[in-house]
Design an enzyme around this catalytic site. Structure first.
Site, PDB file in Angstrom:
ATOM      1  N   ASP A  32      -3.086 -20.618  26.832  1.00 38.21           N
ATOM      2  CA  ASP A  32      -3.699 -19.293  26.602  1.00 38.21           C
ATOM      3  C   ASP A  32      -3.183 -18.167  27.514  1.00 38.21           C
ATOM      4  O   ASP A  32      -3.996 -17.428  28.101  1.00 38.21           O
ATOM      5  CB  ASP A  32      -5.233 -19.401  26.742  1.00 38.21           C
ATOM      6  CG  ASP A  32      -5.857 -20.400  25.778  1.00 38.21           C
ATOM      7  OD1 ASP A  32      -5.123 -20.978  24.958  1.00 38.21           O
ATOM      8  OD2 ASP A  32      -7.079 -20.606  25.855  1.00 38.21           O
ATOM      9  N   ASP A  70      -5.645 -19.030  22.116  1.00 38.54           N
ATOM     10  CA  ASP A  70      -7.052 -18.914  21.740  1.00 38.54           C
ATOM     11  C   ASP A  70      -7.101 -17.959  20.547  1.00 38.54           C
ATOM     12  O   ASP A  70      -6.535 -16.862  20.607  1.00 38.54           O
ATOM     13  CB  ASP A  70      -7.825 -18.349  22.953  1.00 38.54           C
ATOM     14  CG  ASP A  70      -9.230 -18.887  23.069  1.00 38.54           C
ATOM     15  OD1 ASP A  70      -9.473 -20.070  22.732  1.00 38.54           O
ATOM     16  OD2 ASP A  70     -10.121 -18.119  23.522  1.00 38.54           O
ATOM     17  N   HIS A  72      -9.774 -16.721  17.866  1.00 42.28           N
ATOM     18  CA  HIS A  72     -11.138 -16.711  17.325  1.00 42.28           C
ATOM     19  C   HIS A  72     -11.297 -15.790  16.123  1.00 42.28           C
ATOM     20  O   HIS A  72     -10.648 -14.743  16.032  1.00 42.28           O
ATOM     21  CB  HIS A  72     -12.128 -16.249  18.400  1.00 42.28           C
ATOM     22  CG  HIS A  72     -12.200 -17.173  19.588  1.00 42.28           C
ATOM     23  ND1 HIS A  72     -12.455 -18.516  19.472  1.00 42.28           N
ATOM     24  CD2 HIS A  72     -12.072 -16.937  20.919  1.00 42.28           C
ATOM     25  CE1 HIS A  72     -12.478 -19.062  20.676  1.00 42.28           C
ATOM     26  NE2 HIS A  72     -12.237 -18.133  21.575  1.00 42.28           N
ATOM     27  N   HIS A  76     -17.270 -14.785  16.251  1.00 42.17           N
ATOM     28  CA  HIS A  76     -17.222 -16.210  16.599  1.00 42.17           C
ATOM     29  C   HIS A  76     -18.493 -16.643  17.328  1.00 42.17           C
ATOM     30  O   HIS A  76     -19.084 -15.851  18.082  1.00 42.17           O
ATOM     31  CB  HIS A  76     -15.986 -16.484  17.482  1.00 42.17           C
ATOM     32  CG  HIS A  76     -15.686 -17.930  17.646  1.00 42.17           C
ATOM     33  ND1 HIS A  76     -16.119 -18.658  18.734  1.00 42.17           N
ATOM     34  CD2 HIS A  76     -15.011 -18.798  16.846  1.00 42.17           C
ATOM     35  CE1 HIS A  76     -15.708 -19.920  18.584  1.00 42.17           C
ATOM     36  NE2 HIS A  76     -15.032 -20.018  17.461  1.00 42.17           N
ATOM     37  N   LYS A 130      -6.175 -22.443  18.498  1.00 41.62           N
ATOM     38  CA  LYS A 130      -7.439 -23.170  18.638  1.00 41.62           C
ATOM     39  C   LYS A 130      -8.592 -22.181  18.709  1.00 41.62           C
ATOM     40  O   LYS A 130      -8.397 -21.012  19.043  1.00 41.62           O
ATOM     41  CB  LYS A 130      -7.405 -24.035  19.900  1.00 41.62           C
ATOM     42  CG  LYS A 130      -7.274 -23.208  21.171  1.00 41.62           C
ATOM     43  CD  LYS A 130      -7.183 -24.080  22.396  1.00 41.62           C
ATOM     44  CE  LYS A 130      -7.083 -23.276  23.678  1.00 41.62           C
ATOM     45  NZ  LYS A 130      -8.240 -22.417  23.955  1.00 41.62           N
ATOM     46  N   CYS A 175      -9.996 -23.663  29.911  1.00 44.95           N
ATOM     47  CA  CYS A 175      -9.086 -24.252  28.934  1.00 44.95           C
ATOM     48  C   CYS A 175      -8.025 -25.151  29.554  1.00 44.95           C
ATOM     49  O   CYS A 175      -7.633 -26.153  28.949  1.00 44.95           O
ATOM     50  CB  CYS A 175      -8.491 -23.148  28.067  1.00 44.95           C
ATOM     51  SG  CYS A 175      -9.763 -22.428  26.990  1.00 44.95           S
TER      52      CYS A 175
HETATM   53  C1  VGL Z   1     -11.081 -19.637  27.673  1.00 42.16           C
HETATM   54  C2  VGL Z   1     -13.296 -19.077  27.751  1.00 42.16           C
HETATM   55  C3  VGL Z   1     -13.307 -18.829  26.410  1.00 42.16           C
HETATM   56  C4  VGL Z   1      -9.845 -20.085  28.395  1.00 42.16           C
HETATM   57  C5  VGL Z   1     -11.068 -19.408  26.310  1.00 42.16           C
HETATM   58  O1  VGL Z   1      -8.729 -19.884  27.879  1.00 42.16           O
HETATM   59  O2  VGL Z   1      -9.994 -20.638  29.506  1.00 42.16           O
HETATM   60  N1  VGL Z   1     -12.197 -19.477  28.385  1.00 42.16           N
HETATM   61  N2  VGL Z   1     -12.184 -18.996  25.694  1.00 42.16           N
HETATM   62 ZN    ZN Z   2     -12.084 -18.378  23.697  1.00 41.36          ZN
END
Ligand code: VGL
Ligand code: ZN
Length: 227
Positions: A32, A70, A72, A76, A130, A175
């Site tokens: 991410d 990430d 969404h 979401h 994801k 993540c």
């Molecule tokens: C993440 C919170 C929500 C991350 C992704 O990439 O760590 N944290 N979505």
């Molecule tokens: Zn997220």
């Protein structure tokens, strides 16, 4: 009788630089590295921008790189804005277990979901998206937060013969953490490159992350070990 050789320990303050030799079955998984998690983003991880050049440099040492993104849907279920009366960082009970609520972030097709403009990894072989299931969040690149719905990443990595997964990116305590733990649970060895990662560190999450890594056998390494 000859005395056994004395164990010579480095003086305090001496740094031992260990080298890690990489093999063809090693893969760098960059988690991410997106605008919304970086400076000025809607879910900015402290000092995240500083991890980007480290990640770029590191990627040069690996023959194989995979990115996660990430991704969404608008509205979401992991967004606080979707739950009237709830606030960000609050934890709710989702049908699959506890779920932290976040600011709106990484919405499909928006600038915040794009990779950081400073990211230079043209050789990434796969971009794994994801978190696109509106009802289930997905911190891990391997399984959604229900811990049972696979993303297909383990199958991909296994089929291509990768064994050791080196992780970097954002956020260390979400993540990256969930991906590293699931990598081990899926039968890979996992190494987290700490200085190529940055943490949110809400409510002592880094300490919990390090304890889980120690318990499950995720190794913490430094980018200075490569190259
Ligand atoms: C993440 C919170 C929500 C991350 C992704 O990439 O760590 N944290 N979505
Ligand atoms: Zn997220």
């Amino acid at each position: 009788m000859p005395r056994p050789p004395r164990l010579v320990l480095p003086r305090q303050g001496t740094r031992i630089i260990l080298r890690m030799s990489l093999e063809p079955h090693d893969l760098l998984l960059v988690v991410d590295p997106q605008r919304d998690f970086c400076d000025g983003g809607s879910l900015a991880v402290p000092d995240a921008d500083a991890a980007i050049p480290v990640i770029n440099q590191l990627s040069q040492c690996f023959s194989h790189v995979v990115l996660t993104q990430d991704w969404h849907t608008p509205g979401h279920s992991s967004f606080a804005s979707t739950h009237p009366g709830r606030s960000i960082y609050e934890t709710i009970q989702a049908p699959y277990g506890p779920q932290t609520l976040w600011p709106d972030h990484c919405i499909q097709g928006t600038p915040g979901a794009e990779f950081h403009p400073g990211l230079r990894i043209t050789k990434a072989e796969l971009i794994l998206r994801k978190g696109f299931n509106p009802a289930i969040d997905s911190y891990s690149g391997f399984f959604e937060n229900d811990k049972t719905t696979p993303t297909g990443l383990a199958g991909y990595l296994r089929e291509r013969g990768f064994r050791r997964i080196f992780l970097a990116g954002l956020a260390y305590d979400y993540c990256v953490r969930f991906s590293a733990v699931d990598a081990v649970r899926s039968g890979f060895s996992a190494f987290v490159i700490e200085d190529a990662s940055r943490a949110i560190n809400f409510a002592g999450a880094v300490e919990a992350t390090n304890a889980e890594f120690a318990a499950i056998g995720v190794q913490r390494v430094s980018s200075s070990m490569f190259g």
